[in-house]
Design a protein around this motif. Structure first.
Motif, PDB file in Angstrom:
ATOM      1  N   ARG A 469      14.543  41.453  54.847  1.00 62.71           N
ATOM      2  CA  ARG A 469      13.214  41.986  54.550  1.00 62.71           C
ATOM      3  C   ARG A 469      12.871  41.844  53.071  1.00 62.71           C
ATOM      4  O   ARG A 469      13.718  42.025  52.203  1.00 62.71           O
ATOM      5  CB  ARG A 469      13.114  43.467  54.945  1.00 62.71           C
ATOM      6  N   TYR A 470      11.601  41.540  52.837  1.00 61.52           N
ATOM      7  CA  TYR A 470      11.143  41.282  51.467  1.00 61.52           C
ATOM      8  C   TYR A 470       9.891  42.079  51.124  1.00 61.52           C
ATOM      9  O   TYR A 470       9.009  41.589  50.430  1.00 61.52           O
ATOM     10  CB  TYR A 470      10.929  39.771  51.278  1.00 61.52           C
ATOM     11  N   TYR A 471       9.798  43.330  51.638  1.00 60.58           N
ATOM     12  CA  TYR A 471       8.712  44.218  51.185  1.00 60.58           C
ATOM     13  C   TYR A 471       8.871  44.417  49.680  1.00 60.58           C
ATOM     14  O   TYR A 471       9.959  44.744  49.216  1.00 60.58           O
ATOM     15  CB  TYR A 471       8.804  45.583  51.876  1.00 60.58           C
ATOM     16  N   ASP A 555      22.119  33.186  41.569  1.00 61.91           N
ATOM     17  CA  ASP A 555      21.043  32.199  41.651  1.00 61.91           C
ATOM     18  C   ASP A 555      21.618  30.902  42.228  1.00 61.91           C
ATOM     19  O   ASP A 555      22.786  30.581  41.998  1.00 61.91           O
ATOM     20  CB  ASP A 555      20.474  31.910  40.255  1.00 61.91           C
ATOM     21  N   PHE A 556      20.783  30.152  42.944  1.00 60.87           N
ATOM     22  CA  PHE A 556      21.300  28.927  43.551  1.00 60.87           C
ATOM     23  C   PHE A 556      20.222  27.849  43.603  1.00 60.87           C
ATOM     24  O   PHE A 556      19.031  28.138  43.521  1.00 60.87           O
ATOM     25  CB  PHE A 556      21.832  29.200  44.967  1.00 60.87           C
ATOM     26  N   GLN A 557      20.667  26.617  43.753  1.00 60.53           N
ATOM     27  CA  GLN A 557      19.760  25.474  43.735  1.00 60.53           C
ATOM     28  C   GLN A 557      19.034  25.328  45.071  1.00 60.53           C
ATOM     29  O   GLN A 557      19.608  25.613  46.129  1.00 60.53           O
ATOM     30  CB  GLN A 557      20.548  24.196  43.399  1.00 60.53           C
ATOM     31  N   GLY A 567      15.397  26.354  41.285  1.00 63.50           N
ATOM     32  CA  GLY A 567      16.178  27.054  42.299  1.00 63.50           C
ATOM     33  C   GLY A 567      15.696  28.461  42.558  1.00 63.50           C
ATOM     34  O   GLY A 567      14.685  28.919  42.023  1.00 63.50           O
ATOM     35  N   ASN A 568      16.437  29.145  43.407  1.00 65.75           N
ATOM     36  CA  ASN A 568      16.124  30.514  43.823  1.00 65.75           C
ATOM     37  C   ASN A 568      16.772  31.468  42.822  1.00 65.75           C
ATOM     38  O   ASN A 568      17.953  31.338  42.493  1.00 65.75           O
ATOM     39  CB  ASN A 568      16.684  30.727  45.242  1.00 65.75           C
ATOM     40  N   LYS A 569      15.972  32.404  42.322  1.00 62.86           N
ATOM     41  CA  LYS A 569      16.446  33.279  41.233  1.00 62.86           C
ATOM     42  C   LYS A 569      16.685  34.715  41.723  1.00 62.86           C
ATOM     43  O   LYS A 569      16.604  35.654  40.948  1.00 62.86           O
ATOM     44  CB  LYS A 569      15.408  33.289  40.097  1.00 62.86           C
ATOM     45  N   LYS A 570      16.991  34.855  42.997  1.00 62.12           N
ATOM     46  CA  LYS A 570      17.221  36.216  43.496  1.00 62.12           C
ATOM     47  C   LYS A 570      18.645  36.687  43.238  1.00 62.12           C
ATOM     48  O   LYS A 570      19.044  37.764  43.684  1.00 62.12           O
ATOM     49  CB  LYS A 570      16.874  36.316  44.983  1.00 62.12           C
ATOM     50  N   GLY A 571      19.413  35.903  42.530  1.00 61.44           N
ATOM     51  CA  GLY A 571      20.795  36.297  42.243  1.00 61.44           C
ATOM     52  C   GLY A 571      20.874  37.586  41.441  1.00 61.44           C
ATOM     53  O   GLY A 571      20.024  37.870  40.593  1.00 61.44           O
TER      54      GLY A 571
HETATM   55  C1  GCB Z   1      15.155  34.192  53.461  1.00 59.07           C
HETATM   56  C2  GCB Z   1      16.184  33.170  53.788  1.00 59.07           C
HETATM   57  C3  GCB Z   1      16.953  32.717  52.578  1.00 59.07           C
HETATM   58  C4  GCB Z   1      16.013  32.519  51.415  1.00 59.07           C
HETATM   59  C5  GCB Z   1      15.356  33.847  51.104  1.00 59.07           C
HETATM   60  C6  GCB Z   1      14.355  33.745  49.947  1.00 59.07           C
HETATM   61  O1  GCB Z   1      14.681  34.911  54.278  1.00 59.07           O
HETATM   62  O2  GCB Z   1      17.072  33.598  54.803  1.00 59.07           O
HETATM   63  O3  GCB Z   1      17.628  31.526  52.882  1.00 59.07           O
HETATM   64  O4  GCB Z   1      16.657  32.007  50.282  1.00 59.07           O
HETATM   65  O5  GCB Z   1      14.666  34.307  52.215  1.00 59.07           O
HETATM   66  O6  GCB Z   1      14.739  33.934  48.810  1.00 59.07           O
HETATM   67  O7  GCB Z   1      13.200  33.458  50.222  1.00 59.07           O
END
Ligand code: GCB
Length: 597
Positions: A469-471, A555-557, A567-571
């Motif tokens: 979830r991303y609320y 964080d990952f590429q 990349g994704n900065k949710k780390g």
């Molecule tokens: C998700 C995915 C994941 C993504 C993440 C995001 O729901 O399962 O692979 O990296 O969201 O950061 O958007």
């Protein structure tokens, strides 16, 4: 699918290191039979690693198709009379293996080991040429799926509906190993306990024998003292005063299976065994009969330069950081991890949700990744071909990981379309297959935010509710007050719908290290900490919540796109594993929780 090992009857040679390397830009390698001669290329490539970020060359990084690896291998001269095998711990996503001019193995599925018996093609003491072609293409039928398009000027491009870079190559080790001709082919253990007595139900598959051989099994404790032994290919071993495998307090026995002919030892294989039980009971998740609360992360195998290549040093560093932050678990999002990772988790008492590579089975996501939203369960989409490969992915995962005490849940897909017509027909047989292959572990799938409880069609097929979830991020961005209400409302709806244990398997915002704001602005380090704190308040109010795994450990590429900045900065850690402030907040919460939940 036993991992090769050295024993009294088996030997093993590691084939990692530098390989000759050639990128098959014009797709001529198979036609021109590159395996027949030394590769015509100046490039060398280290194994294990992804090749993509190793060369400062966009054409290699973006290449869609085959690359070739090659090296010479000398077979130990003492192996005369033994069966000789080559094993690749993975080739992402498809590998073909030649010994000199003979094709000996071909395997699709980028995160699973495969091997070939090459005895007839090699001579102990002599050298052979090992050539491996590795294909990184993802099609609608592969797991994970993808689409290849060709530009007007003829360039092939790969797109996919998952949010991590399509790293490719020989990501894990390559081995040459010997076995005797009569072998322990497989071992399955199921453990349990009653009061202080532990039990290990075992079953052993042998191969190559005449049927006149005898099989014995012995169990040793962690000090190497024999606890008990038995005869026969199946049975139950009893352990008086058992020491259980517990989260945070691993304890491993070792089970040795031996095949003998008269007094002569034919084969011996030793398997680490942790005695523990896993069970869903009402809304509780029980390990050894005690409620367990998951803390930790969804992770990725992802590092600078080596991409998805396994590195023991990086792995130890990641586990040390998990320990530092007080995590007791992780999910192998979104594919099975290297076997070294699973074994490390076994030895150190880390609990694992083990996931297949079935990510991106939601064609509605096309809109998010720059394309268009489509129907999912249609021919040419997620169809019978996908299902066949998905069955293979589940079967191979269970075969490889069934004996790991650390694995407590099988996650058979991440964020598939779970609300469209066809979803149940697709998933019911897969859930059933997983249960048939392993009746001892709970099975789940990870639910996507679009599939709210009013729409979702799959939850009753599974034992646990796994939610991403991303609320506060993809919805209610920057508004944690509304997000908190929406989150709590939805969790209560899930609880009312299924009454099963629920784990938040992903939650977290993208966070730019070094960006600060006193206004809790999205992307700031302060927002990440506030976002997580909000989720934790909600989890603490909802009884059915039995776990929290933040997205992401580091964080990952990812592929290019307007949603991602390098990349994704949710780390909670940066890609080079430095803590963002949220790491300290989690450390505080999880170390405190360790004593209570
Ligand atoms: C998700 C995915 C994941 C993504 C993440 C995001 O729901 O399962 O692979 O990296 O969201 O950061 O958007």
């Amino acid at each position: 699918m036993l991992k090769p090992q050295a024993s009294e009857t088996r030997e093993i040679v590691n084939l990692d290191g530098l390989y000759r390397f050639k990128v098959d830009f014009d797709r001529s390698g198979h036609r021109d039979e590159w395996f027949r001669a030394p590769l015509d290329s100046d490039l060398e490539m280290g194994v294990p690693a992804s090749y993509n970020d190793v060369f400062p060359d966009k054409a290699i990084r973006d290449h869609v198709g085959y690359v070739w690896y090659q090296r010479d291998v000398r077979v130990p001269r003492g192996w005369a009379g033994e069966r000789i095998h080559v094993r690749l711990d993975s080739a992402t996503h498809e590998g073909m293996v030649w010994v000199d001019e003979t094709l000996v193995a071909q395997h699709t599925g980028g995160y699973m080991p495969f091997s070939a018996d090459i005895t007839e093609h090699v001579t102990p003491g002599q050298v052979f040429r090992l050539t491996i072609s590795v294909n990184n293409e993802l099609t609608q039928a592969t797991i994970p799926p993808g689409t290849i398009t060709v530009t007007e000027d003829g360039r092939r491009q790969q797109s996919y509906l998952h949010d991590f870079y399509n790293y490719a190559g020989l990501h894990r080790s390559v081995w040459l190993f010997s076995t005797p001709s009569v072998t322990v082919d497989d071992i399955t253990v199921v453990t349990g306990f009653e009061a202080s007595a532990g039990s290990v139900e075992y079953s052993i598959a042998t191969a190559g024998g005449t049927g006149s051989e005898t099989v014995t099994v012995s169990l040793r404790d962690a000090d190497g003292a024999e606890v008990t032994h038995a005869d026969g290919v199946r049975g139950t071993l009893t352990i008086a005063d058992v020491v259980l495998w517990k989260p945070g307090a691993a304890y491993l026995y070792s089970l040795t299976a031996e095949i003998r002919d008269g007094g002569r030892l034919l084969d011996s294989y030793t398997l680490p065994v942790g005695v523990r039980t896993v069970e869903v009971h009402g809304k509780e998740f029980l390990i050894n009969g005690e409620p367990f609360y998951f803390t930790g992360f969804g992770m990725h195998e992802d590092h600078v330069a080596i991409g998805k290549g396994h590195s023991n040093a990086q792995m130890v560093n990641d586990f040390q950081l998990l320990d530092w932050v007080g995590a007791n678990s992780f999910r192998t999002s979104h594919y099975p991890y290297a076997e070294e990772v699973m074994e490390f988790a076994d030895r150190h008492g880390i609990v694992v949700i083990d996931e297949t590579a079935a990510v991106g089975l939601h064609l509605g996501f096309g809109a998010v990744f720059g394309g268009i939203a489509k129907k999912t369960y249609v021919e040419g989409g997620v169809d019978a071909n996908t299902a066949a490969n998905h069955r293979q992915a589940i079967s191979e995962l269970v075969a490889r990981d069934k004996n790991h005490p650390s694995v407590v849940i099988w996650s058979i897909a991440n964020e598939p379309n779970g609300s469209e017509e066809g979803a149940r027909e697709y998933f019911a047989p897969l859930a059933e297959l997983t249960r048939r292959l392993d009746p001892t572990r709970p099975v789940g799938y990870v639910n996507v935010m679009f599939d709210t409880p009013d729409k979702e069609l799959l939850g009753d097929l599974f034992d646990v509710v796994l939610l991403n979830r991303y609320y506060g991020w993809y919805v209610n961005n920057g508004d944690l007050e509304t997000a908190e209400q929406s989150l709590e409302k939805e969790l209560r709806e899930w609880d009312a719908k299924y009454g099963k244990p629920m784990i938040m398997t992903e939650y977290g915002p993208d966070t730019m290290p070094g960006f600060h704001s006193i206004y809790e602005q999205p992307w700031s380090e302060e927002y990440q900490a506030a976002f997580l704190a909000m989720y934790h308040r909600v989890f603490d109010r909802v009884d059915a919540m039995v776990g929290e795994q933040v997205w992401n450990f580091a964080d990952f590429q990812t592929s290019n796109g307007i949603m991602r900045v390098d990349g994704n900065k949710k780390g909670v850690f940066t890609r080079d594993r430095r803590p963002k402030p949220a790491a300290y907040a989690l450390r505080k919460r999880w170390t405190a929780l360790a004593g209570t939940k």
